[in-house]
Every structure is written in structure tokens, then in C-alpha cells.
Design a protein around this motif. Structure first.
Motif, PDB file in Angstrom:
ATOM      1  N   ARG A 154      39.901  55.894  19.032  1.00  0.00           N
ATOM      2  CA  ARG A 154      39.949  57.018  19.973  1.00  0.00           C
ATOM      3  C   ARG A 154      40.629  56.621  21.279  1.00  0.00           C
ATOM      4  NH1 ARG A 154      36.883  61.255  18.007  1.00  0.00           N
ATOM      5  NH2 ARG A 154      35.484  60.656  16.342  1.00  0.00           N
ATOM      6  N   VAL A 155      40.754  55.328  21.516  1.00  0.00           N
ATOM      7  CA  VAL A 155      41.466  54.856  22.700  1.00  0.00           C
ATOM      8  C   VAL A 155      42.950  54.935  22.389  1.00  0.00           C
ATOM      9  CG1 VAL A 155      41.851  52.899  24.245  1.00  0.00           C
ATOM     10  CG2 VAL A 155      39.566  53.317  23.292  1.00  0.00           C
ATOM     11  N   SER A 156      43.649  55.747  23.138  1.00  0.00           N
ATOM     12  CA  SER A 156      45.062  55.964  22.828  1.00  0.00           C
ATOM     13  C   SER A 156      45.939  54.935  23.516  1.00  0.00           C
ATOM     14  CB  SER A 156      45.478  57.375  23.228  1.00  0.00           C
ATOM     15  OG  SER A 156      45.316  57.532  24.611  1.00  0.00           O
ATOM     16  N   ARG A 157      47.020  54.610  22.836  1.00  0.00           N
ATOM     17  CA  ARG A 157      48.026  53.705  23.391  1.00  0.00           C
ATOM     18  C   ARG A 157      49.354  54.437  23.396  1.00  0.00           C
ATOM     19  NH1 ARG A 157      47.979  49.030  19.335  1.00  0.00           N
ATOM     20  NH2 ARG A 157      46.963  50.524  18.017  1.00  0.00           N
ATOM     21  N   ASP A 158      50.005  54.421  24.540  1.00  0.00           N
ATOM     22  CA  ASP A 158      51.351  55.001  24.583  1.00  0.00           C
ATOM     23  C   ASP A 158      52.296  54.039  23.885  1.00  0.00           C
ATOM     24  OD1 ASP A 158      50.381  57.106  25.979  1.00  0.00           O
ATOM     25  OD2 ASP A 158      51.253  56.547  27.898  1.00  0.00           O
ATOM     26  N   LYS A 159      53.038  54.556  22.942  1.00  0.00           N
ATOM     27  CA  LYS A 159      53.995  53.756  22.191  1.00  0.00           C
ATOM     28  C   LYS A 159      55.262  54.596  22.081  1.00  0.00           C
ATOM     29  CE  LYS A 159      54.366  51.260  17.830  1.00  0.00           C
ATOM     30  NZ  LYS A 159      53.731  51.036  16.535  1.00  0.00           N
ATOM     31  N   VAL A 160      56.155  54.402  23.017  1.00  0.00           N
ATOM     32  CA  VAL A 160      57.351  55.230  23.083  1.00  0.00           C
ATOM     33  C   VAL A 160      58.527  54.472  22.483  1.00  0.00           C
ATOM     34  CG1 VAL A 160      58.892  56.501  24.622  1.00  0.00           C
ATOM     35  CG2 VAL A 160      56.454  56.386  25.123  1.00  0.00           C
ATOM     36  N   VAL A 161      59.317  55.151  21.702  1.00  0.00           N
ATOM     37  CA  VAL A 161      60.510  54.580  21.084  1.00  0.00           C
ATOM     38  C   VAL A 161      61.604  54.438  22.146  1.00  0.00           C
ATOM     39  CG1 VAL A 161      62.339  55.070  19.407  1.00  0.00           C
ATOM     40  CG2 VAL A 161      59.956  55.540  18.829  1.00  0.00           C
ATOM     41  N   ASP A 162      62.381  53.371  22.061  1.00  0.00           N
ATOM     42  CA  ASP A 162      63.531  53.184  22.946  1.00  0.00           C
ATOM     43  C   ASP A 162      64.623  54.140  22.485  1.00  0.00           C
ATOM     44  OD1 ASP A 162      65.609  52.345  24.550  1.00  0.00           O
ATOM     45  OD2 ASP A 162      65.884  50.434  23.519  1.00  0.00           O
ATOM     46  N   ALA A 163      64.628  55.332  23.042  1.00  0.00           N
ATOM     47  CA  ALA A 163      65.533  56.389  22.592  1.00  0.00           C
ATOM     48  C   ALA A 163      66.999  55.994  22.704  1.00  0.00           C
ATOM     49  CB  ALA A 163      65.267  57.666  23.386  1.00  0.00           C
ATOM     50  N   ALA A 164      67.354  55.226  23.704  1.00  0.00           N
ATOM     51  CA  ALA A 164      68.759  54.846  23.899  1.00  0.00           C
ATOM     52  C   ALA A 164      69.305  54.060  22.708  1.00  0.00           C
ATOM     53  CB  ALA A 164      68.917  54.047  25.188  1.00  0.00           C
ATOM     54  N   ALA A 165      68.435  53.398  21.974  1.00  0.00           N
ATOM     55  CA  ALA A 165      68.870  52.628  20.805  1.00  0.00           C
ATOM     56  C   ALA A 165      69.210  53.531  19.613  1.00  0.00           C
ATOM     57  CB  ALA A 165      67.788  51.621  20.409  1.00  0.00           C
ATOM     58  N   PHE A 166      68.809  54.808  19.687  1.00  0.00           N
ATOM     59  CA  PHE A 166      68.989  55.704  18.553  1.00  0.00           C
ATOM     60  C   PHE A 166      69.836  56.939  18.855  1.00  0.00           C
ATOM     61  CE2 PHE A 166      65.096  53.359  17.847  1.00  0.00           C
ATOM     62  CZ  PHE A 166      65.286  52.900  16.554  1.00  0.00           C
ATOM     63  N   VAL A 167      70.255  57.098  20.106  1.00  0.00           N
ATOM     64  CA  VAL A 167      71.047  58.266  20.489  1.00  0.00           C
ATOM     65  C   VAL A 167      72.415  57.806  20.959  1.00  0.00           C
ATOM     66  CG1 VAL A 167      71.205  60.254  22.036  1.00  0.00           C
ATOM     67  CG2 VAL A 167      68.971  59.543  21.154  1.00  0.00           C
ATOM     68  N   SER A 168      73.440  58.425  20.418  1.00  0.00           N
ATOM     69  CA  SER A 168      74.803  58.093  20.841  1.00  0.00           C
ATOM     70  C   SER A 168      75.593  59.381  20.994  1.00  0.00           C
ATOM     71  CB  SER A 168      75.478  57.168  19.827  1.00  0.00           C
ATOM     72  OG  SER A 168      75.637  57.848  18.587  1.00  0.00           O
ATOM     73  N   ARG A 169      76.818  59.244  21.440  1.00  0.00           N
ATOM     74  CA  ARG A 169      77.716  60.382  21.576  1.00  0.00           C
ATOM     75  C   ARG A 169      78.680  60.392  20.407  1.00  0.00           C
ATOM     76  NH1 ARG A 169      78.747  62.866  26.526  1.00  0.00           N
ATOM     77  NH2 ARG A 169      79.766  64.280  25.091  1.00  0.00           N
ATOM     78  N   MET A 170      79.272  61.528  20.177  1.00  0.00           N
ATOM     79  CA  MET A 170      80.290  61.682  19.141  1.00  0.00           C
ATOM     80  C   MET A 170      81.483  60.792  19.522  1.00  0.00           C
ATOM     81  SD  MET A 170      80.920  63.685  16.534  1.00  0.00           S
ATOM     82  CE  MET A 170      82.128  64.662  15.684  1.00  0.00           C
ATOM     83  N   PRO A 171      82.018  60.016  18.550  1.00  0.00           N
ATOM     84  CA  PRO A 171      83.181  59.182  18.863  1.00  0.00           C
ATOM     85  C   PRO A 171      84.358  60.052  19.303  1.00  0.00           C
ATOM     86  CG  PRO A 171      82.251  58.627  16.722  1.00  0.00           C
ATOM     87  CD  PRO A 171      81.578  59.859  17.178  1.00  0.00           C
ATOM     88  N   GLN A 172      85.091  59.552  20.269  1.00  0.00           N
ATOM     89  CA  GLN A 172      86.258  60.274  20.775  1.00  0.00           C
ATOM     90  C   GLN A 172      87.490  59.878  19.970  1.00  0.00           C
ATOM     91  OE1 GLN A 172      86.054  62.676  23.195  1.00  0.00           O
ATOM     92  NE2 GLN A 172      83.871  62.323  22.825  1.00  0.00           N
ATOM     93  N   PRO A 173      88.383  60.825  19.710  1.00  0.00           N
ATOM     94  CA  PRO A 173      89.602  60.496  18.963  1.00  0.00           C
ATOM     95  C   PRO A 173      90.438  59.486  19.745  1.00  0.00           C
ATOM     96  CG  PRO A 173      89.502  62.848  19.484  1.00  0.00           C
ATOM     97  CD  PRO A 173      88.311  62.225  20.098  1.00  0.00           C
ATOM     98  N   LYS A 174      91.099  58.612  19.001  1.00  0.00           N
ATOM     99  CA  LYS A 174      91.979  57.611  19.650  1.00  0.00           C
ATOM    100  C   LYS A 174      93.262  58.302  20.082  1.00  0.00           C
ATOM    101  CE  LYS A 174      89.922  53.867  17.263  1.00  0.00           C
ATOM    102  NZ  LYS A 174      89.984  52.657  16.593  1.00  0.00           N
TER     103      LYS A 174
END
Length: 175
Positions: A154-174
Motif C-alpha cells: 500500500r506504500v506507493s513508490r513513484d517510478k517514472v519512465v525516462d520519457a526522453a529515451a523513448f520519444v523522438s522526432r520524425m527524421p528530416q529529409p536529407k
């Protein structure tokens, strides 16, 4: 949601059938292309769990009753129930069924219940499918094991995912 965690050990308490139905009603509101409702849930309580235990052992080539389904007082089998559709492929229908299961697990946790989603190679076993009464257009995706939360959990622990490791932008055309 930030405090949700899977609980492998739960107490013998479980939500009532009425409480479960209320939570399933909310979980069923997941995104569902063409509103096919390609899922169903099977409630296993009491002796139903021993029936599943026999099917698991049969699938494993063993005699007797597996104790795995006895780890929680309530199991909810998650079933992908595929519908014929020219617009919605099978994988998307399975995603809807999975979404319902995940939403239900979040709602159960929020309501104070302990829950873990369990799978295993026997989810695809004929003996297990037969025990659940699965039809030809259905697959078992696993079970939500549900029970009371032990005091230590019942004791909660905050466990947040490192979102920056899983979110990226669409690659830009060369250029």
C-alpha cells in the motif's frame, strides 16, 4: 498511474462481481476502430481456478492441478475475439483487447486492488483454450490476477519512465 505497479502476491479479498462489471464498463471505452469490440473477458473464481490448473498441467504433460491459478482469488482471462473486417486488421483488434486489459488493470489498481497480468506458453495450448470455451476466432492473451493489496504494497513508490529515451522526432529529409 504514476504509482501503479504489478503485484505478484495478493490477499484473499477480491472485487465483487458487480464491482468488476462496473470497472469493465469503464475499461471497455478504449479506442476501438469501427467499434468492433474484439474482446471478451472470462471471470474465474473458486473452483474455476482449479479447472484452469488442471488444463495448465494437461498442456504441460503433467497430472493433477497446477497451483498457478490459485495465486489470486480472482482471475480475469483476456480474450481477443477477432471480427471479420476489411478495415481493421487482426493486429489492431488484438491491440484493442490488450488495451481493455491494461485499462482494467489501471482501474483495479486505482480502486485499491492488487493486480498483475500473467501470460505463459500455455495461453496457446488446446487444453487451456478448451477450458475457457474459446471459439475458433479467439485467442487467450493471458489473465489478470486480482486480489487485495497486502499492507506492505500500500506504500506507493513513484517510478517514472525516462520519457526522453523513448520519444523522438520524425527524421528530416536529407538536403
Amino acid at each position: 498511474m504514476r504509482r501503479r505497479r504489478s503485484l505478484s502476491k495478493v490477499t484473499d479479498e477480491a472485487p465483487s462481481p458487480e464491482e468488476l462489471l462496473e470497472l469493465v464498463g469503464a475499461a471497455g471505452r478504449v479506442a476501438d476502430h469501427s467499434e468492433l469490440k474484439p474482446w471478451r473477458l472470462i471471470e474465474l473464481r473458486g473452483d474455476d481456478r482449479a479447472t484452469l490448473g488442471r488444463a495448465i498441467n494437461k498442456a504441460s504433460g503433467e497430472k493433477g492441478v497446477s497451483t498457478k491459478p490459485l495465486r489470486a482469488p480472482l482471475l480475469v482471462a483476456v480474450v481477443a475475439s477477432y471480427r471479420k473486417s476489411d478495415k481493421v486488421p487482426r493486429w489492431e483488434q488484438e491491440a484493442v483487447a490488450s488495451g481493455v486489459a491494461h485499462a482494467l488493470s489501471l482501474l483495479l489498481d486505482e480502486a485499491g486492488w492488487g493486480v498483475i497480468w500473467r501470460t505463459g506458453h500455455y495461453t496457446r495450448a488446446k487444453a487451456v483454450a478448451k477450458a475457457h470455451g474459446l471459439r475458433k476466432n479467439e485467442e487467450l492473451l493471458g489473465w489478470l490476477y486480482i486480489g487485495g493489496k497486502p499492507e506492505r504494497a500500500r506504500v506507493s513508490r513513484d517510478k517514472v519512465v525516462d520519457a526522453a529515451a523513448f520519444v523522438s522526432r520524425m527524421p528530416q529529409p536529407k538536403r
